[in-house]
Design a protein around this motif. Structure first.
Motif, PDB file in Angstrom:
ATOM      1  N   LEU A  73       0.810  -1.219   0.000  1.00 39.67           N
ATOM      2  CA  LEU A  73       0.000   0.000   0.000  1.00 39.67           C
ATOM      3  C   LEU A  73       0.849   1.277   0.000  1.00 39.67           C
ATOM      4  CD1 LEU A  73      -3.054  -1.065   0.525  1.00 39.67           C
ATOM      5  CD2 LEU A  73      -3.112   0.889   2.046  1.00 39.67           C
ATOM      6  N   CYS A  74       2.086   1.156  -0.408  1.00 41.28           N
ATOM      7  CA  CYS A  74       3.016   2.285  -0.352  1.00 41.28           C
ATOM      8  C   CYS A  74       2.552   3.425  -1.253  1.00 41.28           C
ATOM      9  CB  CYS A  74       4.410   1.835  -0.770  1.00 41.28           C
ATOM     10  SG  CYS A  74       4.944   0.296   0.002  1.00 41.28           S
ATOM     11  N   LEU A  75       1.945   3.091  -2.412  1.00 37.36           N
ATOM     12  CA  LEU A  75       1.585   4.135  -3.376  1.00 37.36           C
ATOM     13  C   LEU A  75       0.358   4.933  -2.956  1.00 37.36           C
ATOM     14  CD1 LEU A  75       2.375   2.533  -6.847  1.00 37.36           C
ATOM     15  CD2 LEU A  75       3.864   3.730  -5.239  1.00 37.36           C
ATOM     16  N   LEU A  76      -0.260   4.521  -1.852  1.00 41.29           N
ATOM     17  CA  LEU A  76      -1.315   5.346  -1.282  1.00 41.29           C
ATOM     18  C   LEU A  76      -0.711   6.702  -0.900  1.00 41.29           C
ATOM     19  CD1 LEU A  76      -4.283   4.937  -0.255  1.00 41.29           C
ATOM     20  CD2 LEU A  76      -3.288   4.483   1.983  1.00 41.29           C
ATOM     21  N   CYS A  77       0.506   6.680  -0.426  1.00 38.82           N
ATOM     22  CA  CYS A  77       1.152   7.899   0.080  1.00 38.82           C
ATOM     23  C   CYS A  77       2.350   8.345  -0.747  1.00 38.82           C
ATOM     24  CB  CYS A  77       1.625   7.678   1.510  1.00 38.82           C
ATOM     25  SG  CYS A  77       0.304   7.297   2.653  1.00 38.82           S
ATOM     26  N   HIS A  78       2.992   7.407  -1.450  1.00 37.73           N
ATOM     27  CA  HIS A  78       4.221   7.741  -2.172  1.00 37.73           C
ATOM     28  C   HIS A  78       4.018   7.665  -3.677  1.00 37.73           C
ATOM     29  CE1 HIS A  78       7.026   7.650   1.237  1.00 37.73           C
ATOM     30  NE2 HIS A  78       6.298   6.641   1.705  1.00 37.73           N
ATOM     31  N   SER A  79       4.789   8.482  -4.392  1.00 42.46           N
ATOM     32  CA  SER A  79       4.948   8.247  -5.812  1.00 42.46           C
ATOM     33  C   SER A  79       6.388   7.784  -6.021  1.00 42.46           C
ATOM     34  CB  SER A  79       4.639   9.507  -6.623  1.00 42.46           C
ATOM     35  OG  SER A  79       5.273  10.600  -6.032  1.00 42.46           O
ATOM     36  N   ALA A 100      20.032   6.961  -3.318  1.00 44.98           N
ATOM     37  CA  ALA A 100      21.096   7.958  -3.345  1.00 44.98           C
ATOM     38  C   ALA A 100      21.076   8.794  -2.056  1.00 44.98           C
ATOM     39  CB  ALA A 100      20.929   8.864  -4.559  1.00 44.98           C
ATOM     40  N   ARG A 101      19.891   8.923  -1.469  1.00 43.61           N
ATOM     41  CA  ARG A 101      19.762   9.738  -0.245  1.00 43.61           C
ATOM     42  C   ARG A 101      20.047   8.951   1.018  1.00 43.61           C
ATOM     43  NH1 ARG A 101      14.984  11.285  -2.917  1.00 43.61           N
ATOM     44  NH2 ARG A 101      13.701   9.916  -1.632  1.00 43.61           N
ATOM     45  N   LEU A 102      19.672   7.664   1.006  1.00 43.95           N
ATOM     46  CA  LEU A 102      19.731   6.874   2.239  1.00 43.95           C
ATOM     47  C   LEU A 102      20.487   5.565   2.024  1.00 43.95           C
ATOM     48  CD1 LEU A 102      15.928   7.179   3.159  1.00 43.95           C
ATOM     49  CD2 LEU A 102      17.778   8.451   4.253  1.00 43.95           C
ATOM     50  N   ALA A 120       7.003  12.205  15.226  1.00 42.64           N
ATOM     51  CA  ALA A 120       5.772  12.696  14.604  1.00 42.64           C
ATOM     52  C   ALA A 120       5.536  12.064  13.234  1.00 42.64           C
ATOM     53  CB  ALA A 120       5.843  14.217  14.475  1.00 42.64           C
ATOM     54  N   ALA A 121       6.247  10.979  12.926  1.00 43.76           N
ATOM     55  CA  ALA A 121       6.136  10.362  11.593  1.00 43.76           C
ATOM     56  C   ALA A 121       4.696   9.970  11.275  1.00 43.76           C
ATOM     57  CB  ALA A 121       7.041   9.140  11.509  1.00 43.76           C
ATOM     58  N   VAL A 122       4.321  10.159  10.029  1.00 42.37           N
ATOM     59  CA  VAL A 122       2.982   9.840   9.536  1.00 42.37           C
ATOM     60  C   VAL A 122       2.948   8.408   9.021  1.00 42.37           C
ATOM     61  CG1 VAL A 122       1.359  10.397   7.671  1.00 42.37           C
ATOM     62  CG2 VAL A 122       2.507  12.235   8.940  1.00 42.37           C
ATOM     63  N   MET A 123       4.070   7.962   8.510  1.00 42.08           N
ATOM     64  CA  MET A 123       4.119   6.636   7.882  1.00 42.08           C
ATOM     65  C   MET A 123       3.947   5.530   8.926  1.00 42.08           C
ATOM     66  SD  MET A 123       6.912   5.113   5.347  1.00 42.08           S
ATOM     67  CE  MET A 123       7.440   3.411   5.497  1.00 42.08           C
ATOM     68  N   PRO A 124       3.143   4.514   8.594  1.00 34.80           N
ATOM     69  CA  PRO A 124       2.955   3.416   9.548  1.00 34.80           C
ATOM     70  C   PRO A 124       4.225   2.578   9.722  1.00 34.80           C
ATOM     71  CG  PRO A 124       1.738   2.989   7.496  1.00 34.80           C
ATOM     72  CD  PRO A 124       2.369   4.339   7.351  1.00 34.80           C
ATOM     73  N   ALA A 125       4.344   1.945  10.899  1.00 30.00           N
ATOM     74  CA  ALA A 125       5.462   1.036  11.162  1.00 30.00           C
ATOM     75  C   ALA A 125       5.111  -0.311  10.543  1.00 30.00           C
ATOM     76  CB  ALA A 125       5.685   0.891  12.660  1.00 30.00           C
ATOM     77  N   TYR A 126       5.934  -0.764   9.586  1.00 30.06           N
ATOM     78  CA  TYR A 126       5.615  -1.997   8.875  1.00 30.06           C
ATOM     79  C   TYR A 126       6.154  -3.241   9.568  1.00 30.06           C
ATOM     80  CZ  TYR A 126       3.355   0.117   4.884  1.00 30.06           C
ATOM     81  OH  TYR A 126       2.452   0.765   4.070  1.00 30.06           O
ATOM     82  N   TYR A 127       6.970  -3.035  10.610  1.00 24.27           N
ATOM     83  CA  TYR A 127       7.506  -4.220  11.287  1.00 24.27           C
ATOM     84  C   TYR A 127       7.538  -3.961  12.795  1.00 24.27           C
ATOM     85  CZ  TYR A 127      10.314  -8.472  11.777  1.00 24.27           C
ATOM     86  OH  TYR A 127      10.757  -9.733  12.094  1.00 24.27           O
TER      87      TYR A 127
HETATM   88  C1  HEC Z   1       0.112   6.616   5.244  1.00 22.05           C
HETATM   89  C2  HEC Z   1       1.092   7.091   4.301  1.00 22.05           C
HETATM   90  C3  HEC Z   1       2.304   6.244   4.004  1.00 22.05           C
HETATM   91  C4  HEC Z   1       2.384   4.917   3.635  1.00 22.05           C
HETATM   92  C5  HEC Z   1       1.236   3.938   3.465  1.00 22.05           C
HETATM   93  C6  HEC Z   1       3.778   4.642   3.399  1.00 22.05           C
HETATM   94  N1  HEC Z   1       4.532   5.757   3.635  1.00 22.05           N
HETATM   95 FE1  HEC Z   1       6.535   5.908   3.468  1.00 22.05          FE
HETATM   96  N2  HEC Z   1       6.487   7.790   4.216  1.00 22.05           N
HETATM   97  C7  HEC Z   1       5.322   8.504   4.459  1.00 22.05           C
HETATM   98  C8  HEC Z   1       5.685   9.815   4.982  1.00 22.05           C
HETATM   99  C9  HEC Z   1       4.687  10.917   5.345  1.00 22.05           C
HETATM  100  C10 HEC Z   1       7.087   9.856   5.046  1.00 22.05           C
HETATM  101  C11 HEC Z   1       7.977  10.988   5.589  1.00 22.05           C
HETATM  102  C12 HEC Z   1       8.272  10.687   7.062  1.00 22.05           C
HETATM  103  C13 HEC Z   1       6.994  10.709   7.904  1.00 22.05           C
HETATM  104  O1  HEC Z   1       6.454  11.784   8.185  1.00 22.05           O
HETATM  105  O2  HEC Z   1       6.511   9.610   8.256  1.00 22.05           O
HETATM  106  C14 HEC Z   1       7.559   8.568   4.549  1.00 22.05           C
HETATM  107  C15 HEC Z   1       8.889   8.218   4.415  1.00 22.05           C
HETATM  108  C16 HEC Z   1       9.344   7.103   3.754  1.00 22.05           C
HETATM  109  C17 HEC Z   1      10.732   6.824   3.424  1.00 22.05           C
HETATM  110  C18 HEC Z   1      11.904   7.737   3.700  1.00 22.05           C
HETATM  111  C19 HEC Z   1      12.048   8.594   2.465  1.00 22.05           C
HETATM  112  C20 HEC Z   1      13.113   9.650   2.538  1.00 22.05           C
HETATM  113  O3  HEC Z   1      13.610  10.018   1.467  1.00 22.05           O
HETATM  114  O4  HEC Z   1      13.406  10.122   3.654  1.00 22.05           O
HETATM  115  C21 HEC Z   1      10.755   5.640   2.748  1.00 22.05           C
HETATM  116  C22 HEC Z   1      11.984   4.942   2.180  1.00 22.05           C
HETATM  117  C23 HEC Z   1       9.391   5.169   2.664  1.00 22.05           C
HETATM  118  N3  HEC Z   1       8.578   6.078   3.283  1.00 22.05           N
HETATM  119  C24 HEC Z   1       9.016   3.991   2.052  1.00 22.05           C
HETATM  120  C25 HEC Z   1       7.722   3.457   2.132  1.00 22.05           C
HETATM  121  C26 HEC Z   1       7.379   2.131   1.670  1.00 22.05           C
HETATM  122  C27 HEC Z   1       8.326   1.172   0.998  1.00 22.05           C
HETATM  123  C28 HEC Z   1       6.055   1.959   1.976  1.00 22.05           C
HETATM  124  C29 HEC Z   1       5.220   0.726   1.777  1.00 22.05           C
HETATM  125  C30 HEC Z   1       5.743  -0.503   2.351  1.00 22.05           C
HETATM  126  C31 HEC Z   1       5.579   3.195   2.579  1.00 22.05           C
HETATM  127  N4  HEC Z   1       6.618   4.067   2.648  1.00 22.05           N
HETATM  128  C32 HEC Z   1       4.278   3.410   2.988  1.00 22.05           C
HETATM  129  C33 HEC Z   1       4.039   8.056   4.284  1.00 22.05           C
HETATM  130  C34 HEC Z   1       3.671   6.756   4.005  1.00 22.05           C
END
Ligand code: HEC
Length: 162
Positions: A73-79, A100-102, A120-127
């Protein structure tokens, strides 16, 4: 003498480990795409330097997991550099150039538990399986992705260098 003890100890350890693995295989119901709990890992600075399962992931599988709307579901939030995907998210940073960044270790921690990088991270913890709130009963105590799936993603993202 000492080396003898080491040998006997090592033998004992592998027997215990094999028994534990067998017991776990029986106890844990087969949950697709989720592990019963996150295993131990070591955070160094803002990174987890070593693979969660001790094995290197597979980049092609990692790409599939990221694109799969039912698994990562990564593309819900990322391109990212995925021209075939029509709808991509804008909540998180573009995944283009992640490698290149990390470092691999930095990428790993950001997927395992982003809250360890920024509270304050928005991204869910996947593990992560503990310390979460309002988790549906069927998913309590389970991780979103397995260690193997995370490693596949890490290796793939590390290849995105421009
Ligand atoms: C609900 C939205 C959401 C989802 C779903 C999500 N992310 Fe994120 N991700 C973020 C946000 C927002 C950030 C910036 C840090 C933060 O605020 O959490 C981030 C940061 C990252 C970063 C660090 C990028 C950088 O350049 O610093 C990586 C890598 C990443 N995500 C990969 C993933 C992957 C792979 C998945 C799926 C397995 C995923 N994300 C799912 C919202 C999301």
């Amino acid at each position: 003498m000492a080396s003898n003890w080491c040998k006997r100890l090592a033998g004992l350890c592998s027997t215990v480990a094999a028994a534990l693995a067998a017991a776990l295989a029986v106890l844990l119901p087969g949950v697709a795409g989720a592990e019963a709990s996150s295993g131990a890992y070591t955070v160094v600075g803002d990174a987890i330097p070593f693979p969660l399962n001790g094995a290197k992931g597979d980049a092609a599988r990692g790409r599939e997991i990221i694109l799969n709307r039912h698994v990562g579901l990564c593309l819900l939030c990322h391109s990212g550099p995925f021209p075939e995907e029509r709808f991509q998210g804008t909540i998180g940073p573009d995944l283009k150039g992640t490698g290149a960044r990390l470092s691999e270790g930095q990428i790993r921690l950001r997927i395992v538990d982003p809250g360890r990088v920024d509270a304050a991270a928005v991204m869910p913890a996947y593990y992560r399986s503990e310390g979460l709130t309002r988790v549906a009963p069927a998913f309590r105590g389970k991780t979103v992705l397995t260690a193997e799936q995370i490693e596949d993603i890490v290796v793939f993202l590390a290849t995105l260098r421009d």
